[in-house]
Motif scaffolding. Structure first.
Motif, PDB file in Angstrom:
ATOM      1  N   GLY A 182       0.815  -1.198   0.000  1.00 24.39           N
ATOM      2  CA  GLY A 182       0.000   0.000   0.000  1.00 24.39           C
ATOM      3  C   GLY A 182       0.852   1.253   0.000  1.00 24.39           C
ATOM      4  N   ASP A 209      -3.417  -2.004  -2.913  1.00 30.38           N
ATOM      5  CA  ASP A 209      -4.148  -1.010  -2.149  1.00 30.38           C
ATOM      6  C   ASP A 209      -4.512  -1.602  -0.798  1.00 30.38           C
ATOM      7  OD1 ASP A 209      -5.591   1.184  -1.323  1.00 30.38           O
ATOM      8  OD2 ASP A 209      -7.346   0.708  -2.531  1.00 30.38           O
ATOM      9  N   ALA A 210      -3.945  -1.058   0.262  1.00 26.72           N
ATOM     10  CA  ALA A 210      -4.180  -1.596   1.607  1.00 26.72           C
ATOM     11  C   ALA A 210      -5.649  -1.504   2.003  1.00 26.72           C
ATOM     12  CB  ALA A 210      -3.314  -0.846   2.611  1.00 26.72           C
TER      13      ALA A 210
END
Length: 130
Positions: free
Chosen positions: A110, A122-123
């Motif tokens: 992320g 994408d965290a």
């Protein structure tokens, strides 16, 4: 080959993040080119012309790889969420091994303080899945 030449496209860009693949491909390209230059210098009898050890092709190649090598090293450290100043450890005997460990570690997933994840992770979306 694209990964190995990417640091030349970002020649003096010390911002952002670089993946392990980009860094190690560049290191491999650097080593192959240096070995080829040393081999060619030995064939042509040019070795030892600079400072009694290096040949002119080796010195020119080293100078050409210096700035993109520093830049990709700094971006690689950024990927592990570390400041680029850690690259100075490479100049201290034995402490340079710490730098080697940092280069081998996986980058933070992320976005971090230095930019978006170069792998596109994408965290926030991963947290929603778990």
């Amino acid at each position: 080959m694209e990964w190995a030449t990417l640091p030349f496209k970002k020649y003096a860009d010390f911002t952002g993040r670089s993946r392990r693949k980009e860094y190690w491909s560049f290191v491999l390209l650097n080593l192959v080119c240096l070995f080829a230059a040393v081999f060619l210098e030995n064939i042509l009898g040019l070795s030892g012309m600079v400072l009694g050890f290096y040949g002119p092709l080796t010195v020119l190649l080293w100078l050409g790889f210096l700035v993109p090598g520093l830049a990709v090293s700094v971006r690689r450290l950024h990927d592990t969420d570390r400041s680029g100043w850690w690259v100075l450890l490479g100049f201290v005997p034995l402490l340079g091994l710490v730098l080697l460990v940092f280069m081998v570690l996986e980058g933070t997933r992320g976005p971090n303080a230095y930019g978006e994840d170069p792998k596109g992770f994408d965290a926030g979306s991963a947290a929603a899945v778990f």
